[in-house]
Write an enzyme that holds these catalytic residues in place. Structure first.
Site, PDB file in Angstrom:
ATOM      1  N   LYS A 160      49.236  30.722  43.223  1.00 55.12           N
ATOM      2  CA  LYS A 160      49.167  29.479  43.991  1.00 55.12           C
ATOM      3  C   LYS A 160      50.069  28.394  43.403  1.00 55.12           C
ATOM      4  O   LYS A 160      50.350  27.404  44.068  1.00 55.12           O
ATOM      5  CB  LYS A 160      47.725  28.978  44.089  1.00 55.12           C
ATOM      6  CG  LYS A 160      46.867  29.858  44.993  1.00 55.12           C
ATOM      7  CD  LYS A 160      45.514  29.233  45.253  1.00 55.12           C
ATOM      8  CE  LYS A 160      44.681  30.102  46.194  1.00 55.12           C
ATOM      9  NZ  LYS A 160      44.224  31.359  45.547  1.00 55.12           N
TER      10      LYS A 160
HETATM   11  C1  LIG Z   1      44.095  32.549  46.373  1.00 51.88           C
HETATM   12  C2  LIG Z   1      44.201  33.869  45.717  1.00 51.88           C
HETATM   13  C3  LIG Z   1      44.348  35.064  46.453  1.00 51.88           C
HETATM   14  C4  LIG Z   1      44.321  35.093  47.969  1.00 51.88           C
HETATM   15  O1  LIG Z   1      45.463  34.544  48.544  1.00 51.88           O
HETATM   16  P1  LIG Z   1      45.479  34.116  50.091  1.00 51.88           P
HETATM   17  O2  LIG Z   1      46.812  33.552  50.334  1.00 51.88           O
HETATM   18  O3  LIG Z   1      44.357  33.128  50.263  1.00 51.88           O
HETATM   19  O4  LIG Z   1      45.221  35.369  50.879  1.00 51.88           O
HETATM   20  C5  LIG Z   1      44.533  36.252  45.760  1.00 51.88           C
HETATM   21  N1  LIG Z   1      44.519  36.273  44.405  1.00 51.88           N
HETATM   22  C6  LIG Z   1      44.366  35.161  43.673  1.00 51.88           C
HETATM   23  C7  LIG Z   1      44.358  35.263  42.183  1.00 51.88           C
HETATM   24  C8  LIG Z   1      44.203  33.922  44.289  1.00 51.88           C
HETATM   25  O5  LIG Z   1      44.042  32.822  43.536  1.00 51.88           O
END
Ligand SMILES: *Cc1c(COP(=O)(O)O)cnc(C)c1O
Length: 436
Positions: free
Chosen positions: A107
């Site tokens: 993220k």
């Molecule tokens: C947020 C997150 C996801 C999921 O991603 P999306 O874009 O919401 O599908 C997967 N793995 C981790 C470690 C995350 O923080």
């Protein structure tokens, strides 16, 4: 270029407005009116290009009409000041490590890009007030957003989290920062935090007094930059002279922003043969692929908790990209759903057999490329978090200590600076107004 709402009940807007608003007034998600493609020459040279060069080329196609090229270049280069390496695990299987940013999770890419783009558009809007980003977090989103926005001019961040209900490591990543980041320790649950944020967005006094926005993957400035690293994965495979006509990418999915960005990359001309939407037991998308019916339901807690989502917000974008055609969606995306036991087994096996330590989220994707691909396919699992972020879980599975990277340790040494509030809206509102 204009951005339209997936609900098509509110008018198209400029990129600037889409970024400042987040969600469209009709509660739809913004999508670019047109998705440009990259020329063939780009793919001929891509193996020689750096992550920033590739990302800037992709960003220019997506945002080039709406933002000056030197500004866009700065945003891209400031965002991606870390590498996204592709690790070879075994046979034709690779992991794209998206966790080398400040908070060790994928993220970081979207949060950092959004912070810089929001700051630019706010300055350009001529409104001299700062933008206030409100985030409710159960742990991970808060840290990526807080660090992404840390020190970015014209923007303030308020992170609301349930007191005593996030891990020490997670708390340290957003509650020790200071500067333009305020951590609010709410006497309540995560749902209470989310309710406070939702009420704030609907409160007339607050919206008149201050500019409020959110920073989830609903925002186009957080969503679209996630397409960059799919191109970089391709570049690294091309560099290794792998068969780039047979690439399969598995994406560990929760709200489906990451996967939807991969689909955008494909639409821009990136030759990815197909995607696998890898899920834990929260499998509404998997069920949709099987039945053609989308039936959201409450989330279930799993060891891959950033994917515990029962009504993924970016499903609307996927439907929209494929003209709501179940057949077209199934042609590009397959799915899978794994239990905590299966996820644990994959972490244990991959550690034992290949000496590679997966985190629970990446493990879902890795199991997918181990089980659901065919000979001749070149398989990439996105590894979305560093295993040290889930130290307890991973150590329990492998029986071995996980080293905490320096970057995480630094947060733990910081001093906690929080404001405690009750879960009543009145106190929260009064607090926000007192910061003006
Ligand atoms: C947020 C997150 C996801 C999921 O991603 P999306 O874009 O919401 O599908 C997967 N793995 C981790 C470690 C995350 O923080």
């Amino acid at each position: 270029m204009e951005y339209y709402s997936t609900n098509r009940q509110s008018p198209p807007v400029s990129l600037q407005e889409a970024v400042l608003r987040g969600l469209a007034p009709d509660r739809g998600l913004y999508m670019p009116q047109r998705i440009g493609t990259l020329p063939k020459a780009f793919f001929n040279n891509i193996a020689q290009m750096s992550l920033c060069e590739i990302s800037y080329a992709v960003a220019s196609i997506l945002f080039g009409d709406d933002i000056e090229s030197d500004v866009l270049k700065d945003i891209v280069y400031d965002t991606l000041n870390f590498d996204i390496p592709l690790r070879h695990i075994t046979d034709d299987r690779y992991c794209l490590e998206l966790f080398h940013g400040p908070t060790l999770a994928f993220k970081d890419v979207g949060a950092r890009f959004m912070a810089r783009m929001l700051s630019h558009f706010n300055k350009q809007s001529g409104d001299n007030r700062c933008v206030n980003v409100l985030v409710a977090t159960s742990g991970d989103t808060g840290s990526a957003v807080a660090n992404g926005f840390l020190g970015v001019p014209g923007v303030r961040v308020f992170v609301l989290y349930p007191q005593g209900k996030v891990s020490k490591i997670q708390e340290a990543q957003f509650a020790t920062l200071g500067q333009n980041v305020t951590a609010l320790e709410v006497n309540g649950t995560f749902d209470d935090c989310q309710a406070l944020v939702k009420k704030a967005f609907l409160d007339q006094d607050l919206n008149e007094a201050m500019m409020l926005t959110s920073a989830n993957s609903i925002n186009v400035a957080r969503f679209l930059p996630q397409s960059f690293y799919y191109f970089y994965a391709y570049a690294q495979l091309a560099r290794r002279e792998q068969d780039t006509d047979n690439i399969v990418v598995a994406v560990p999915s929760g709200n489906f922003g990451n996967l939807a960005a991969g689909l955008i990359a494909k639409r821009m001309g990136l030759p990815i043969k197909r995607f696998i939407a890898a899920n834990n037991r929260n499998c509404v998308f998997y069920d949709y692929l099987l039945t053609g019916k989308y039936e959201p339901r409450p989330s279930i807690a799993t060891i891959a908790n950033a994917m515990d989502v029962g009504d993924p917000s970016n499903f609307a974008r996927i439907l929209d990209l494929y003209h709501r055609s179940h057949n077209e969606i199934c042609a590009d995306i397959s799915g899978c759903t794994y239990t905590d036991e299966q996820i644990s087994q994959t972490i244990a096996d991959t550690w034992r057999d290949n000496g590679y330590l997966l985190d629970p989220h990446g493990a879902v994707a890795y199991r997918a490329i181990s089980e659901l691909t065919h000979p001749g396919e070149v398989c990439v699992a996105l590894e979305t978090a560093h295993p040290a972020k889930f130290k307890g879980t991973v150590e329990h599975i492998t029986g071995e200590q996980v080293e905490i990277p320096e970057r995480l340790k630094k947060f733990l040494n910081g001093e906690k600076q929080t404001t405690k509030i009750s879960s009543g809206f009145h106190t929260f509102k009064k607090f926000l107004l007192s910061t003006l």
